[in-house]
Design a protein around this motif. Structure first.
Motif, short mmCIF file in Angstrom:
data_model
loop_
_atom_site.label_atom_id
_atom_site.label_comp_id
_atom_site.label_asym_id
_atom_site.label_seq_id
_atom_site.Cartn_x
_atom_site.Cartn_y
_atom_site.Cartn_z
N ARG A 1 -50.86 -72.38 -24.99
CA ARG A 1 -52.02 -71.82 -26.08
C ARG A 1 -53.10 -70.51 -24.58
O ARG A 1 -52.87 -69.68 -24.52
CB ARG A 1 -53.53 -72.34 -25.84
N ARG A 2 -53.10 -70.71 -23.22
CA ARG A 2 -53.70 -70.66 -22.14
C ARG A 2 -52.50 -68.75 -22.09
O ARG A 2 -53.28 -67.36 -22.26
CB ARG A 2 -53.65 -70.54 -21.34
N LEU A 3 -51.24 -68.92 -22.11
CA LEU A 3 -50.74 -68.18 -22.22
C LEU A 3 -50.95 -66.82 -23.60
O LEU A 3 -50.81 -65.24 -23.23
CB LEU A 3 -48.85 -67.27 -22.22
N ASP A 4 -51.01 -67.83 -24.13
CA ASP A 4 -51.44 -66.47 -25.93
C ASP A 4 -52.69 -65.69 -25.54
O ASP A 4 -52.86 -64.56 -26.21
CB ASP A 4 -51.33 -68.10 -26.97
N GLU B 1 -52.11 -63.09 -23.11
CA GLU B 1 -51.35 -61.85 -23.51
C GLU B 1 -52.54 -60.94 -24.58
O GLU B 1 -52.42 -59.62 -24.67
CB GLU B 1 -50.50 -62.86 -24.36
N ARG B 2 -52.98 -62.20 -25.45
CA ARG B 2 -54.51 -60.98 -26.43
C ARG B 2 -55.20 -60.10 -25.55
O ARG B 2 -55.70 -59.54 -25.67
CB ARG B 2 -54.97 -62.45 -27.20
N LEU B 3 -55.46 -60.65 -24.16
CA LEU B 3 -56.45 -60.09 -23.22
C LEU B 3 -55.66 -58.74 -22.86
O LEU B 3 -56.95 -57.73 -23.10
CB LEU B 3 -56.88 -60.98 -22.49
N LEU B 4 -54.39 -58.80 -22.56
CA LEU B 4 -53.83 -58.11 -21.89
C LEU B 4 -53.68 -56.97 -23.28
O LEU B 4 -53.95 -55.32 -23.17
CB LEU B 4 -52.34 -58.42 -21.35
N THR B 5 -53.21 -57.06 -24.32
CA THR B 5 -53.04 -55.93 -25.80
C THR B 5 -54.47 -55.52 -25.60
O THR B 5 -54.53 -54.52 -25.14
CB THR B 5 -52.40 -57.84 -26.32
N ASP B 6 -55.72 -55.79 -25.42
CA ASP B 6 -56.93 -55.86 -25.61
C ASP B 6 -57.10 -54.48 -25.14
O ASP B 6 -57.34 -53.29 -25.37
CB ASP B 6 -58.16 -56.61 -26.06
N LEU B 7 -56.75 -55.34 -23.66
CA LEU B 7 -56.91 -54.18 -22.51
C LEU B 7 -56.43 -53.01 -22.56
O LEU B 7 -56.31 -51.77 -22.73
CB LEU B 7 -56.64 -55.15 -21.57
N GLY B 8 -55.16 -52.98 -23.01
CA GLY B 8 -54.52 -51.54 -23.49
C GLY B 8 -55.05 -50.58 -24.61
O GLY B 8 -54.39 -49.59 -24.30
N ARG B 9 -55.29 -51.15 -25.37
CA ARG B 9 -55.77 -50.57 -26.32
C ARG B 9 -56.71 -49.95 -25.98
O ARG B 9 -57.80 -48.84 -26.63
CB ARG B 9 -56.01 -51.61 -27.75
#
Length: 189
Positions: free
Chosen positions: A173-176, A179-187
């Motif tokens: 859950r923490r990794l998910d 990953e979502r936070l990193l994906t959001d930062l990349g966008r």
């Protein structure tokens, strides 16, 4: 020939009483011998068990070598053992009296003074039990105790315990989330 097979050569009540008396004697002997006797049978323990069965055989059967006499002794032994087991399951005081109480042998990674000597356990036996239960050595152990049935229960320190499914799910859950936070930062521009 048939006579020797089916005719009990001593009174049945005597055969039953002999079996119960020998059962009680062996129960007391094992209780006095302590928990270590049940912890794990080594070669010497096996020799004692085999010889003990031979030594008490005549006390159980008396002057009776009939098949029926042996069957009566066997049925009596199983029935008495079943009754005692059920009694111990229902009565905690009887269980404490006949089986004893647990003995702590390791606390916070340190041997409890005198515990191994009292139980006649060798340090190597204890170390082996710790390794079997996923510890590397005594320093990994929060607590270890020898139960009345001879089992050694080892509780490892929290840092030394294996991950549970719940631990793995929490990490997933923490990794998910990461990953979502990193994906959001990349966008973000």
């Amino acid at each position: 020939m048939w006579h020797d097979l089916v005719v009990v050569q001593i009174p049945i009540v005597e055969k039953v009483l002999r079996t119960i008396a020998v059962y009680a004697l062996i129960l007391v002997l094992f209780r006095v011998a302590g928990k270590r006797g049940l912890a794990g049978l080594n070669t010497f323990d096996m020799v004692v068990v085999f010889l003990l069965s031979n030594v008490v055989q005549n006390a159980v059967i008396g002057n009776d070598n009939s098949l029926l006499g042996g069957a009566i002794g066997a049925v009596t032994l199983v029935a008495v053992n079943s009754a005692v087991t059920r009694w111990l399951a229902r009565d905690p005081r009887a269980a404490r009296l006949l089986e004893g109480t647990p003995t702590t042998v390791v606390r916070d990674g340190e041997l409890v003074p005198g515990a191994l000597r009292e139980l006649a356990l060798r340090p190597s036996e204890l170390e082996h039990a710790v390794r079997v239960q996923n510890g590397d050595d005594l320093s990994d152990v929060a607590r270890a105790r020898l139960e009345p049935d001879g089992q050694l229960l080892v509780t490892l320190r929290a840092a030394e315990r294996s991950a549970t499914r719940g631990d793995v799910e929490e990490l997933r859950r923490r990794l998910d989330t990461i990953e979502r936070l990193l994906t959001d930062l990349g966008r973000r521009p």
